[in-house]
Scaffold this motif. Structure first.
Motif, short mmCIF file in Angstrom:
data_model
loop_
_atom_site.label_atom_id
_atom_site.label_comp_id
_atom_site.label_asym_id
_atom_site.label_seq_id
_atom_site.Cartn_x
_atom_site.Cartn_y
_atom_site.Cartn_z
N PHE A 1 32.16 35.66 37.12
CA PHE A 1 32.34 34.87 38.12
C PHE A 1 33.54 34.13 37.55
CE2 PHE A 1 32.46 30.84 40.41
CZ PHE A 1 32.78 31.22 41.62
N ILE A 2 34.97 34.16 38.16
CA ILE A 2 35.76 33.21 37.61
C ILE A 2 36.28 32.38 38.91
CG2 ILE A 2 38.33 33.51 36.75
CD1 ILE A 2 37.44 35.96 35.69
N LYS A 3 36.19 31.14 38.34
CA LYS A 3 36.27 30.17 39.35
C LYS A 3 37.96 29.98 40.09
CE LYS A 3 35.22 25.39 40.59
NZ LYS A 3 34.44 24.05 39.96
N LYS A 4 38.68 30.02 39.07
CA LYS A 4 40.03 29.73 39.38
C LYS A 4 40.97 30.84 38.58
CE LYS A 4 40.62 26.33 35.63
NZ LYS A 4 40.92 25.02 35.42
N ASP B 1 48.03 38.85 30.92
CA ASP B 1 47.59 39.87 31.79
C ASP B 1 46.26 39.55 32.23
OD1 ASP B 1 47.56 43.70 31.72
OD2 ASP B 1 47.02 42.22 33.46
N GLU B 2 46.07 39.39 33.59
CA GLU B 2 44.77 38.98 34.28
C GLU B 2 43.67 40.05 34.16
OE1 GLU B 2 43.06 36.83 38.08
OE2 GLU B 2 44.99 36.17 37.29
N LYS B 3 44.13 41.31 34.38
CA LYS B 3 43.44 42.40 34.66
C LYS B 3 42.72 42.73 33.18
CE LYS B 3 45.13 44.70 38.46
NZ LYS B 3 45.54 45.90 39.08
N GLU B 4 43.38 42.44 32.11
CA GLU B 4 42.80 42.71 30.56
C GLU B 4 41.98 41.71 30.31
OE1 GLU B 4 45.86 43.65 27.60
OE2 GLU B 4 47.08 44.80 29.31
N ARG B 5 42.35 40.43 30.67
CA ARG B 5 41.53 39.28 30.34
C ARG B 5 40.00 39.41 31.19
NH1 ARG B 5 39.71 35.65 26.93
NH2 ARG B 5 38.99 33.75 28.15
N ILE B 6 40.12 39.74 32.40
CA ILE B 6 38.79 40.02 33.25
C ILE B 6 38.16 41.19 32.32
CG2 ILE B 6 38.00 40.82 35.25
CD1 ILE B 6 40.21 39.06 36.67
N LYS B 7 38.65 42.27 32.04
CA LYS B 7 37.97 43.36 31.33
C LYS B 7 37.35 42.81 30.11
CE LYS B 7 38.37 48.19 30.04
NZ LYS B 7 38.81 48.82 29.14
N PHE B 8 37.96 42.16 29.39
CA PHE B 8 37.54 41.67 28.14
C PHE B 8 36.27 40.66 28.24
CE2 PHE B 8 37.39 37.88 25.23
CZ PHE B 8 37.08 38.59 23.94
N LEU B 9 36.34 39.97 29.23
CA LEU B 9 35.21 39.24 29.73
C LEU B 9 34.05 39.84 30.30
CD1 LEU B 9 37.27 36.01 31.38
CD2 LEU B 9 36.05 35.91 29.15
N GLU B 10 34.43 40.87 30.95
CA GLU B 10 33.12 41.69 31.47
C GLU B 10 32.39 42.64 30.28
OE1 GLU B 10 35.39 44.15 34.19
OE2 GLU B 10 34.78 43.01 35.78
N GLU B 11 33.23 42.74 29.13
CA GLU B 11 32.53 43.44 28.23
C GLU B 11 32.01 42.52 27.15
OE1 GLU B 11 36.00 45.28 26.29
OE2 GLU B 11 36.00 47.02 27.77
#
Length: 135
Positions: free
Chosen positions: A8-11, A17-27
């Protein structure tokens, strides 16, 4: 825990690159859930990475909420650990703004700890905490 915690990302993130960052956080979250699972009714704060800078340490961590309620945190407990493994000191660090973590979700976060606040003989700094809930 039977339910899979979701990122869950609040902001919006301002980290390239936001998509790469989200993928990293999910992993990172999936790895954390595998290595350090939590049970229903628990709240867990776990260090995922530490970045050593000149005057401070940046501690990256996940707050995982496996309860039925939204939790609000105003500060994070930081542990200063000796090389032998015992805790030298533990202090609460006030967050810039309160964090709201929805039920059955996880949130990435980071804080900067000024090296001037370290107790003598500090070997590492972590935010790992497990809070059991009887709700």
């Amino acid at each position: 825990m039977n339910k899979k915690l979701e990122v869950f990302i609040k902001k919006k993130l301002d980290l390239g690159d936001e998509k790469e960052r989200i993928k990293f956080l999910e992993e990172e979250l999936e790895d954390l859930n595998t290595k350090r699972p939590i049970s229903d009714g628990e709240i867990s704060i776990n260090t995922t990475h530490i970045q050593d800078e000149r005057d401070y340490i940046k501690i990256g961590f996940f707050i995982r909420n496996a309860t039925h309620e939204v939790i609000v945190l105003n500060q994070i407990p930081v542990k200063f650990v000796a090389k032998e493994g015992y805790i030298l000191d533990m202090r609460g660090y006030k967050l810039k703004s309160p964090l709201e973590i929805p039920s059955y979700s996880a949130m990435p976060c980071s804080i900067d700890v000024d090296k001037k606040t370290y107790p003598d003989f500090t070997y590492r700094v972590v935010v790992d905490s497990r809070i059991c809930s009887n709700r």
